[in-house]
Enzyme design. Structure first.
Site, PDB file in Angstrom:
ATOM      1  N   GLU A 108       0.825  -1.205   0.000  1.00  0.00           N
ATOM      2  CA  GLU A 108       0.000   0.000   0.000  1.00  0.00           C
ATOM      3  C   GLU A 108       0.866   1.266   0.000  1.00  0.00           C
ATOM      4  OE1 GLU A 108      -4.063  -1.229   2.188  1.00  0.00           O
ATOM      5  OE2 GLU A 108      -2.252  -1.711   3.304  1.00  0.00           O
ATOM      6  N   GLU A 128      -3.922  -9.740   3.252  1.00  0.00           N
ATOM      7  CA  GLU A 128      -4.792  -9.511   4.412  1.00  0.00           C
ATOM      8  C   GLU A 128      -5.903 -10.552   4.531  1.00  0.00           C
ATOM      9  OE1 GLU A 128      -2.977  -5.446   3.576  1.00  0.00           O
ATOM     10  OE2 GLU A 128      -3.675  -7.174   2.409  1.00  0.00           O
TER      11      GLU A 128
END
Length: 254
Positions: A108, A128
């Site tokens: 990210e 995730e």
């Protein structure tokens, strides 16, 4: 954090956790970014990770797992979103020197930078889902703006990372280089960019960032306003004069 010859270098330095991000690390990252943004001598900012295994291997899972209650999670999310948005909107060009794993929060952070150079052993992923989570530091939204939707969904739904060459093929990174040559390649590129007009780079970045979120008609009008500002700068006249005189230009950011 260090700076030399117009290039600022921010190193995420938690090698024992593969440079995982916690609130203290994010605070240090933001403080370093603020310092380099305010330093007029710095024209390009490079991000990398300590060691040779990881750029950033994600959020600090032990830290995240210790949090209880929505307020604690929201506090972390608000900080990481703010810091990554600051990276994304920074007026100075940013380069990610990806020296290993860029997973979760590391991917990210990468998605918020302008240019991404990968060591040949680097791997990028949003794992995730494997922990019952989903990318919550901007990844779910930046990825769908940088990849076809079906590919972004596959990466997020499976949690499987991709290698450096595949990342370049998909357009998530600019190039792959041998690990031993990563920083020399990145610094050469940063030096090339640092020699350009910092004022024009700033306005160009704003046009690209904000124009991409507008309709074409509005984006073209915004571009016109930016180039109007550029044409009235000392750097623009210096660049044109240098071209006509067949000499290198010296840009001062005015």
């Amino acid at each position: 954090m260090e700076s030399k010859a117009g290039i600022g270098l921010i190193t995420i330095n938690r090698p024992k956790t593969l440079n995982a991000l916690n609130l203290q690390t994010l605070a240090a990252l933001e403080a370093a970014l603020t310092t380099l943004e305010q330093d007029r001598e710095v024209r390009v900012i490079v991000f990398t990770g300590a060691g040779d295994k990881a750029f950033v291997a994600g959020g600090d899972i032990e830290d995240l797992n210790s949090r209880q209650g929505l307020a604690h999670y929201q506090g972390f999310a608000e900080v990481i979103h703010r810091v990554f948005r600051r990276v994304e909107t920074c007026d100075k060009p940013t380069i990610a020197a990806v020296n290993g794993y860029a997973l979760g929060g590391g991917a990210e952070l990468l998605l918020a930078t302008d240019i991404r150079i990968l060591a040949d052993h680097a791997r990028i992923g949003l794992p995730e889902i494997l922990l019952g989570l989903f990318p919550g530091a901007g990844g779910s939204q930046r990825l769908i703006r940088q990849l076809p939707l079906c590919l972004a969904k596959q990466l997020m739904f499976t949690g499987h990372p991709i290698g450096a060459e595949r990342a370049v093929q998909l357009g998530l990174a600019n190039m792959v280089v041998p690990a031993a040559e990563l920083m020399s390649e990145v610094m050469a590129l940063a030096a090339d960019i640092a020699a350009k007009s910092p004022l024009t780079l700033k306005l160009m970045k704003r046009a690209l960032l904000h124009g991409g979120e507008m309709t074409l008609a509005n984006a073209l009008a915004y571009e016109q306003s930016m180039i109007g500002l550029v044409l009235d700068t000392r750097d623009a006249h210096e660049g044109c004069s240098a071209f006509l005189a067949k000499r290198p230009a010296t840009f001062v950011g005015e």
